[in-house]
Enzyme design. Structure first.
Site, short mmCIF file in Angstrom:
data_model
loop_
_atom_site.label_atom_id
_atom_site.label_comp_id
_atom_site.label_asym_id
_atom_site.label_seq_id
_atom_site.Cartn_x
_atom_site.Cartn_y
_atom_site.Cartn_z
N HIS A 129 0.88 -1.18 0.00
CA HIS A 129 0.00 0.00 0.00
C HIS A 129 0.91 1.21 0.00
O HIS A 129 1.69 1.40 0.95
CB HIS A 129 -0.88 0.01 1.24
N HIS A 154 -8.21 -8.25 -0.48
CA HIS A 154 -7.73 -8.76 0.81
C HIS A 154 -8.79 -9.72 1.33
O HIS A 154 -9.98 -9.39 1.36
CB HIS A 154 -7.57 -7.62 1.81
N GLU A 203 -7.17 -12.41 6.08
CA GLU A 203 -6.10 -11.82 6.90
C GLU A 203 -6.56 -11.96 8.36
O GLU A 203 -6.00 -12.73 9.13
CB GLU A 203 -5.88 -10.35 6.52
N ASP A 262 3.44 -5.13 2.43
CA ASP A 262 2.16 -4.57 2.91
C ASP A 262 2.28 -3.07 3.20
O ASP A 262 1.89 -2.26 2.35
CB ASP A 262 1.65 -5.34 4.14
N1 ADE Z 1 -4.63 -1.23 4.24
C1 ADE Z 1 -3.32 -1.10 4.40
N2 ADE Z 1 -2.80 -2.22 4.91
C2 ADE Z 1 -3.83 -3.10 5.06
C3 ADE Z 1 -3.94 -4.42 5.54
N3 ADE Z 1 -2.89 -5.12 5.96
N4 ADE Z 1 -5.16 -4.99 5.57
C4 ADE Z 1 -6.23 -4.30 5.16
N5 ADE Z 1 -6.18 -3.06 4.70
C5 ADE Z 1 -4.99 -2.45 4.65
ZN ZN Z 2 -2.58 -5.07 2.54
#
Ligand code: ADE
Ligand code: ZN
Length: 337
Positions: free
Chosen positions: A21, A195, A198, A276
């Site tokens: 990101h 995503h 997670e 990330d």
């Molecule tokens: N935005 C930035 N990092 C993130 C993550 N690990 N999970 C979800 N949204 C995000």
């Molecule tokens: Zn992410």
């Protein structure tokens, strides 16, 4: 301890980054410099105080600080400078190709024009020797209507991003909430990722696949809780963009030795290693690679497999993909026996 040859090999191997990101690459020093440049007031008195606040307990505790950090981005030059700084780090880690997420809603909600966001990030990519593409992410804690309006605003710049993703607070915001906007994106010929798995359950991975029709799963580490799903994703060759330092910082795994990267690979999944939000989680690509190679039973053959996976899963024209894969193999074949 990993041996020094393995360390050197992992650092030097050609690699692709598929989960970064760009707002998560904003280092505290740059946050303060941009705040000063733009006259934005921060709630933290110093770089050190901000860094001290980077003690996360879960995804949401991170996101709150991440969105606050992004509030200093106002001008095209700010987006350019942030992206250029990330690309320098990527180049130093021998990242040859990167697919960069950006969160337009974080900026447009503050009155920053879409054009400012996209042009700043895009122009920095054009000026870097690293091959770089952009993926526009929708914030899943906001409504689908908001995502649709964001897509509309981004349509004039359709040639500057290759795909769309879904990020932010996962639990309570399943992929199917965004079925219509992703259908529209597919119709536009955009690549699709999300995503999933997670913090959220394997059911979210399943609906990302079946409803959004994703081509890769971002994170996806909870997939091993569902054996049938694991077998399906392995069979279909859908890649997972795993982020080891993120996972330990956000307490998805308590310690790196508990990370399931080896199990993911052993299950036949196309797992990749990514950073990330490197400014928040303690490191860029090579830091992530070194962290897993330090803590998990991984060797040279895993290094080659992870490097190959990163290019195999990239959204690149086939000829370019094959050329990068050949570079990886040449690199490993040239190592002393
Ligand atoms: N935005 C930035 N990092 C993130 C993550 N690990 N999970 C979800 N949204 C995000
Ligand atoms: Zn992410």
């Amino acid at each position: 301890m990993m041996n020094s040859q393995l360390r050197t090999v992992v650092q030097g191997m050609p690699k692709a980054e598929l989960h970064i990101h760009i707002e998560g690459s904003l280092e505290p020093e740059l946050i303060f410099a941009l705040a000063e440049r733009n006259g934005v007031k921060l709630t933290y008195p110093s770089v050190d105080a901000l860094r001290q606040a980077y003690a996360f307990t879960d995804l949401q505790s991170f996101l709150d600080i991440y969105y606050a950090g992004a509030s200093v981005l106002l001008k095209e030059q700010d987006f350019y400078d942030m992206t250029a700084a990330y690309l320098k780090k990527a180049e130093a880690d021998n990242v040859r190709h990167t697919e960069i997420f950006f969160d337009p809603q974080t900026h447009t909600a503050r009155g920053v024009p879409m054009e400012t966001v996209i042009n700043g990030i895009y122009n920095a990519c054009q000026d870097s020797p690293v091959s770089a593409s952009l993926i526009l992410c929708f914030l899943r804690h906001l409504s689908e209507d908001d995502a649709m309006a964001t897509l509309e605003q981004a349509l004039p710049f359709r040639d500057k991003y290759i795909g769309v993703g879904l990020d932010s607070s996962e639990v309570g915001h399943p992929p199917e909430k965004f079925a219509r906007v992703f259908e529209r994106c597919r119709g536009l010929g955009l690549h699709i990722v999300a995503h999933a798995g997670e913090e959220g359950p394997p059911a979210y991975i399943q609906s990302a696949l079946d409803v959004l029709k994703v081509e890769r799963i971002d994170h996806g580490v909870r997939i091993l809780e569902d054996q049938a799903l694991t077998e399906r994703v392995a069979r279909e060759g859908i890649a997972l963009t795993v982020c080891p330092l993120s996972n330990t910082k956000l307490r998805v795994f308590d310690q790196m030795k508990d990370h399931n990267l080896v199990q993911l690979l052993d299950a036949g999944l196309v797992a990749t290693v990514n950073s990330d939000d490197p400014a928040y989680f303690g490191g860029y690509m090579n830091d992530n690679f070194l962290a897993v190679f330090e803590s998990l039973p991984l060797g040279l053959s895993h290094a080659q497999r992870l490097a190959r996976n990163s290019f195999a899963a990239a959204f690149l024209p086939d000829a370019q993909k094959q050329a990068f894969l050949a570079e990886v193999d040449a690199y490993f074949n040239a190592l002393p026996a």
